[in-house]
Design a protein around this motif. Sequence first.
Motif, PDB file in Angstrom:
ATOM      1  N   PHE A 205     -50.033   4.953  -9.623  1.00 20.51           N
ATOM      2  CA  PHE A 205     -48.640   4.724 -10.006  1.00 20.51           C
ATOM      3  C   PHE A 205     -47.684   5.330  -8.984  1.00 20.51           C
ATOM      4  CE2 PHE A 205     -50.193   8.505 -12.178  1.00 20.51           C
ATOM      5  CZ  PHE A 205     -49.256   9.456 -11.838  1.00 20.51           C
ATOM      6  N   TYR A 206     -48.218   6.135  -8.042  1.00 17.49           N
ATOM      7  CA  TYR A 206     -47.389   6.630  -6.949  1.00 17.49           C
ATOM      8  C   TYR A 206     -47.183   5.513  -5.934  1.00 17.49           C
ATOM      9  CZ  TYR A 206     -48.056  11.499  -8.436  1.00 17.49           C
ATOM     10  OH  TYR A 206     -48.054  12.672  -9.128  1.00 17.49           O
ATOM     11  N   ALA A 207     -45.951   5.353  -5.469  1.00 17.12           N
ATOM     12  CA  ALA A 207     -45.677   4.335  -4.462  1.00 17.12           C
ATOM     13  C   ALA A 207     -46.340   4.700  -3.138  1.00 17.12           C
ATOM     14  CB  ALA A 207     -44.167   4.173  -4.269  1.00 17.12           C
ATOM     15  N   GLU A 208     -46.424   5.995  -2.836  1.00 15.52           N
ATOM     16  CA  GLU A 208     -47.013   6.469  -1.590  1.00 15.52           C
ATOM     17  C   GLU A 208     -48.260   7.289  -1.914  1.00 15.52           C
ATOM     18  OE1 GLU A 208     -46.175   5.627   1.319  1.00 15.52           O
ATOM     19  OE2 GLU A 208     -44.228   4.689   0.957  1.00 15.52           O
ATOM     20  N   PRO A 209     -49.454   6.824  -1.518  1.00 21.03           N
ATOM     21  CA  PRO A 209     -50.691   7.556  -1.813  1.00 21.03           C
ATOM     22  C   PRO A 209     -50.736   8.955  -1.223  1.00 21.03           C
ATOM     23  CG  PRO A 209     -51.163   5.337  -1.021  1.00 21.03           C
ATOM     24  CD  PRO A 209     -49.705   5.553  -0.826  1.00 21.03           C
ATOM     25  N   ILE A 210     -49.975   9.191  -0.142  1.00 23.96           N
ATOM     26  CA  ILE A 210     -50.020  10.493   0.505  1.00 23.96           C
ATOM     27  C   ILE A 210     -49.612  11.610  -0.455  1.00 23.96           C
ATOM     28  CG2 ILE A 210     -47.665  10.251   1.382  1.00 23.96           C
ATOM     29  CD1 ILE A 210     -50.615  12.107   3.020  1.00 23.96           C
ATOM     30  N   ILE A 211     -48.742  11.284  -1.427  1.00 19.41           N
ATOM     31  CA  ILE A 211     -48.267  12.304  -2.368  1.00 19.41           C
ATOM     32  C   ILE A 211     -49.424  12.841  -3.228  1.00 19.41           C
ATOM     33  CG2 ILE A 211     -46.725  12.775  -4.311  1.00 19.41           C
ATOM     34  CD1 ILE A 211     -44.773  10.772  -3.114  1.00 19.41           C
ATOM     35  N   PRO A 212     -50.167  11.989  -3.964  1.00 26.70           N
ATOM     36  CA  PRO A 212     -51.285  12.538  -4.745  1.00 26.70           C
ATOM     37  C   PRO A 212     -52.430  13.048  -3.875  1.00 26.70           C
ATOM     38  CG  PRO A 212     -51.237  10.138  -4.891  1.00 26.70           C
ATOM     39  CD  PRO A 212     -49.963  10.552  -4.236  1.00 26.70           C
ATOM     40  N   MET A 213     -52.592  12.485  -2.674  1.00 26.38           N
ATOM     41  CA  MET A 213     -53.631  12.982  -1.770  1.00 26.38           C
ATOM     42  C   MET A 213     -53.409  14.444  -1.433  1.00 26.38           C
ATOM     43  SD  MET A 213     -54.515  10.149   1.099  1.00 26.38           S
ATOM     44  CE  MET A 213     -54.983   8.503   0.663  1.00 26.38           C
ATOM     45  N   LEU A 214     -52.210  14.749  -0.951  1.00 27.30           N
ATOM     46  CA  LEU A 214     -51.893  16.121  -0.592  1.00 27.30           C
ATOM     47  C   LEU A 214     -51.890  17.013  -1.817  1.00 27.30           C
ATOM     48  CD1 LEU A 214     -49.099  15.721   2.129  1.00 27.30           C
ATOM     49  CD2 LEU A 214     -51.526  16.179   2.446  1.00 27.30           C
ATOM     50  N   SER A 215     -51.454  16.469  -2.939  1.00 24.52           N
ATOM     51  CA  SER A 215     -51.465  17.248  -4.178  1.00 24.52           C
ATOM     52  C   SER A 215     -52.895  17.614  -4.577  1.00 24.52           C
ATOM     53  CB  SER A 215     -50.799  16.467  -5.308  1.00 24.52           C
ATOM     54  OG  SER A 215     -49.438  16.225  -5.021  1.00 24.52           O
ATOM     55  N   SER A 216     -53.831  16.685  -4.356  1.00 26.10           N
ATOM     56  CA  SER A 216     -55.239  16.957  -4.659  1.00 26.10           C
ATOM     57  C   SER A 216     -55.775  18.082  -3.792  1.00 26.10           C
ATOM     58  CB  SER A 216     -56.083  15.692  -4.448  1.00 26.10           C
ATOM     59  OG  SER A 216     -55.678  14.655  -5.315  1.00 26.10           O
ATOM     60  N   VAL A 217     -55.369  18.066  -2.513  1.00 28.08           N
ATOM     61  CA  VAL A 217     -55.799  19.131  -1.594  1.00 28.08           C
ATOM     62  C   VAL A 217     -55.241  20.472  -2.046  1.00 28.08           C
ATOM     63  CG1 VAL A 217     -55.639  20.012   0.766  1.00 28.08           C
ATOM     64  CG2 VAL A 217     -56.026  17.569   0.367  1.00 28.08           C
ATOM     65  N   ILE A 218     -53.949  20.485  -2.385  1.00 28.22           N
ATOM     66  CA  ILE A 218     -53.295  21.730  -2.806  1.00 28.22           C
ATOM     67  C   ILE A 218     -53.922  22.255  -4.090  1.00 28.22           C
ATOM     68  CG2 ILE A 218     -51.116  22.718  -3.629  1.00 28.22           C
ATOM     69  CD1 ILE A 218     -49.688  20.741  -1.745  1.00 28.22           C
ATOM     70  N   GLU A 219     -54.209  21.344  -5.040  1.00 32.32           N
ATOM     71  CA  GLU A 219     -54.811  21.764  -6.305  1.00 32.32           C
ATOM     72  C   GLU A 219     -56.185  22.379  -6.074  1.00 32.32           C
ATOM     73  OE1 GLU A 219     -56.179  19.833 -10.614  1.00 32.32           O
ATOM     74  OE2 GLU A 219     -55.123  18.619  -9.124  1.00 32.32           O
ATOM     75  N   ALA A 220     -56.971  21.754  -5.192  1.00 29.09           N
ATOM     76  CA  ALA A 220     -58.298  22.291  -4.888  1.00 29.09           C
ATOM     77  C   ALA A 220     -58.197  23.659  -4.220  1.00 29.09           C
ATOM     78  CB  ALA A 220     -59.061  21.321  -3.983  1.00 29.09           C
ATOM     79  N   LEU A 221     -57.214  23.818  -3.358  1.00 23.46           N
ATOM     80  CA  LEU A 221     -57.011  25.108  -2.700  1.00 23.46           C
ATOM     81  C   LEU A 221     -56.612  26.178  -3.711  1.00 23.46           C
ATOM     82  CD1 LEU A 221     -55.194  24.001   0.565  1.00 23.46           C
ATOM     83  CD2 LEU A 221     -57.399  25.139   0.427  1.00 23.46           C
ATOM     84  N   ASP A 222     -55.821  25.792  -4.674  1.00 20.15           N
ATOM     85  CA  ASP A 222     -55.433  26.738  -5.731  1.00 20.15           C
ATOM     86  C   ASP A 222     -56.665  27.237  -6.483  1.00 20.15           C
ATOM     87  OD1 ASP A 222     -52.768  27.367  -5.675  1.00 20.15           O
ATOM     88  OD2 ASP A 222     -52.149  25.561  -6.718  1.00 20.15           O
TER      89      ASP A 222
END
Length: 248
Positions: free
Chosen positions: A53-70
Amino acid sequence: MKTGSTFAINGQWGCGKTFLLNLLEEKLKANCEDTSEESRYFIVRYDCWKNNFYAEPIIPMLSSVIEALDLESANVTDGILDTIKETASEYIGTLLKNRLGFTFAFDNIFDLKKALNSVRDALAELAENKTILFIVDELDRCLPEYSIRVLENIHHIFSGIDNFITLLAIDRNELTQVIKTAYGMDIDTSAYLKKIIDFYVPLDFGKPASDYWDKYSDFSSRFFGSDISINWCYNVIPTLMANLDIRT
């Protein structure tokens, strides 16, 4: 070999790609409890279907990386988490502004490139100590345009980082049609995919296991008495299963 590469698990819908990825992730996380160098993995899971549902996949991609880092912040080199969070938030913020109708000036483009380079540098530093595995699932369930954006973003953002492994779950036949839909029927899809995917791991529907009689005992126990009835059941079960995908 500590080199960056992209693998694709290639199989039809329902053959068990997600099931296989779950098993792999579970095993690798168990191996991470070991302290040996070969068992150091940093795993990021990105579900395309849940985030389309995100227009730009880069947003959830980077969010996934950040969440994993957390989740693994205690094991991450000092400063990497803060760097990625800061640069990613700037990048996402600029993207959202652009999507909302703001002017996309040259300075914005420069900032985006600078932010992405910072993210790549941070991941490269992390990859010196851990093999980064970026798992991308449910790609073939998304709309064609979104699937293409995911593939190209992964290629442009993460390619060239040593010890960074991308693992895609795809149906190559379906993906081929997606590419043709996006770029025209005359496009050389093999050449296109060769730029993104290095290795394919084929996954078929498999075959019935030897213990199928016991596994489906609730059904097989209904056949008793004559040898003809039991033998018929022995033949029918694997015949039926041979033509069904795992999900069905």
